[in-house]
Design a protein around this motif. Sequence first.
Motif, PDB file in Angstrom:
ATOM      1  N   UNK A   1       4.807 -11.435  -0.551  1.00  9.34           N
ATOM      2  CA  UNK A   1       5.305 -11.248   0.811  1.00  9.34           C
ATOM      3  C   UNK A   1       4.432 -11.978   1.833  1.00  9.34           C
ATOM      4  N   UNK A   2       3.166 -12.164   1.481  1.00  9.30           N
ATOM      5  CA  UNK A   2       2.239 -12.793   2.422  1.00  9.30           C
ATOM      6  C   UNK A   2       1.238 -13.669   1.680  1.00  9.30           C
ATOM      7  N   UNK A   3       0.715 -14.649   2.397  1.00  7.74           N
ATOM      8  CA  UNK A   3      -0.441 -15.405   1.931  1.00  7.74           C
ATOM      9  C   UNK A   3      -1.684 -14.555   2.187  1.00  7.74           C
TER      10      UNK A   3
ATOM     11  N   UNK B   1       7.236 -30.933   1.110  1.00 11.35           N
ATOM     12  CA  UNK B   1       7.955 -31.010  -0.171  1.00 11.35           C
ATOM     13  C   UNK B   1       7.103 -30.491  -1.321  1.00 11.35           C
ATOM     14  N   UNK B   2       5.830 -30.815  -1.306  1.00 12.40           N
ATOM     15  CA  UNK B   2       4.953 -30.456  -2.423  1.00 12.40           C
ATOM     16  C   UNK B   2       4.166 -29.166  -2.180  1.00 12.40           C
ATOM     17  N   UNK B   3       4.600 -28.364  -1.245  1.00 10.60           N
ATOM     18  CA  UNK B   3       3.891 -27.120  -0.939  1.00 10.60           C
ATOM     19  C   UNK B   3       4.246 -26.054  -1.976  1.00 10.60           C
ATOM     20  N   UNK B   4       3.328 -25.816  -2.899  1.00 12.10           N
ATOM     21  CA  UNK B   4       3.569 -24.841  -3.960  1.00 12.10           C
ATOM     22  C   UNK B   4       3.381 -23.403  -3.490  1.00 12.10           C
ATOM     23  N   UNK B   5       2.736 -23.207  -2.351  1.00 11.98           N
ATOM     24  CA  UNK B   5       2.435 -21.853  -1.892  1.00 11.98           C
ATOM     25  C   UNK B   5       3.672 -21.103  -1.412  1.00 11.98           C
ATOM     26  N   UNK B   6       4.786 -21.801  -1.169  1.00 16.16           N
ATOM     27  CA  UNK B   6       6.011 -21.130  -0.715  1.00 16.16           C
ATOM     28  C   UNK B   6       7.098 -21.146  -1.788  1.00 16.16           C
ATOM     29  N   UNK B   7       6.707 -21.409  -3.027  1.00 19.80           N
ATOM     30  CA  UNK B   7       7.675 -21.497  -4.118  1.00 19.80           C
ATOM     31  C   UNK B   7       7.550 -20.356  -5.128  1.00 19.80           C
ATOM     32  N   UNK B   8       6.949 -19.248  -4.720  1.00 18.56           N
ATOM     33  CA  UNK B   8       6.809 -18.100  -5.613  1.00 18.56           C
ATOM     34  C   UNK B   8       8.103 -17.292  -5.638  1.00 18.56           C
ATOM     35  N   UNK B   9       8.374 -16.613  -6.735  1.00 10.08           N
ATOM     36  CA  UNK B   9       9.638 -15.853  -6.840  1.00 10.08           C
ATOM     37  C   UNK B   9       9.668 -14.638  -5.924  1.00 10.08           C
ATOM     38  N   UNK B  10      10.866 -14.251  -5.538  1.00  8.24           N
ATOM     39  CA  UNK B  10      11.065 -13.077  -4.688  1.00  8.24           C
ATOM     40  C   UNK B  10      10.834 -11.803  -5.496  1.00  8.24           C
ATOM     41  N   UNK B  11      10.149 -10.833  -4.904  1.00  6.08           N
ATOM     42  CA  UNK B  11       9.920  -9.529  -5.505  1.00  6.08           C
ATOM     43  C   UNK B  11      10.235  -8.434  -4.495  1.00  6.08           C
ATOM     44  N   UNK B  12      10.710  -7.305  -4.982  1.00 12.59           N
ATOM     45  CA  UNK B  12      10.939  -6.158  -4.107  1.00 12.59           C
ATOM     46  C   UNK B  12       9.589  -5.539  -3.735  1.00 12.59           C
ATOM     47  N   UNK B  13       9.481  -5.063  -2.503  1.00  7.77           N
ATOM     48  CA  UNK B  13       8.234  -4.462  -2.055  1.00  7.77           C
ATOM     49  C   UNK B  13       8.142  -3.012  -2.503  1.00  7.77           C
ATOM     50  N   UNK B  14       6.936  -2.572  -2.778  1.00  7.14           N
ATOM     51  CA  UNK B  14       6.715  -1.188  -3.217  1.00  7.14           C
ATOM     52  C   UNK B  14       6.455  -0.255  -2.045  1.00  7.14           C
ATOM     53  N   UNK B  15       5.910  -0.786  -0.959  1.00 13.52           N
ATOM     54  CA  UNK B  15       5.615   0.030   0.225  1.00 13.52           C
ATOM     55  C   UNK B  15       6.393  -0.552   1.402  1.00 13.52           C
TER      56      UNK B  15
END
Length: 278
Positions: free
Chosen positions: A229-231, A40-54
Amino acid sequence: MAVDKVIWKIVLDFVVLACLAISLLALVLWAEPYQRGYFINDESIRLPFKEQTVSEVVLGVLGFAIMIATTVAVEVMRDKQGKGIGDKFICGTTVPGWLRESYATVGAFTFGAVSQQFICNLGKYVVGRLRPNFYDVCRPVPNTDSVLNEFAYIQNYTCTGSDHSLIRDARLSFPSAHSSFSLYAAVFFICYIQVKVKWRGSKLLRHTLQFAAVLGAWYVGLSRVVEHKHHWSDVAAGFLFGATSAVLTFVYVLKPKNYGLPTSWQTDRDGRTDGRAR
């Protein structure tokens, strides 16, 4: 008989590559990743979605195009300098030495690339690690009646996101296939020109090209972290696996001992290492 053996070797090479490519394609298209839960408190998977450049296509096309162009240019140059393996008659046709060498190099590069991507993607589906943008893509709603969710680790939930392909992709974080292929291509390229390119016109040109290859792979890896996209550990694992795959492919598949290694890599007649540089 010798001609038949050459033809059969080429046919078998293409069959092997086709089997590997089909296996990779089937894995990517039809396999389902492991359904991992989240804290529940995992902040590492709460980042916004972004389109990939490559994208995968751009990275693959660029990596293969650079390697093929470099190989053909180098082998033609070596052939004109009299350093090639010479022409050979196959089925009544003269096959240039540079073409045979290019085939061997590109074939080895392709085999290693497909193999490492298959293993890398297999790890993604088996581990099922959630990407940093998982929460934004999935928008999970925990099942409050499930006993699996009694503690801080949520295992029973429903994704309310609308894009199912993105939700599936959000479970494929470890390891980074982008990083793996980019460093695989860079290290293979570095090893190839280190062994094959011998030009006394500039001492730094070859090393500048090698540095540019590493820089390109480094950028791809960093972009995967910046774009959520990745950690960072996914990228580090991808880099390690890609570099290892490149070295193993170059040494044991391409077998550089057949290509006139620098003097410092050879041994003299008494078995001692000759440390002189050309």
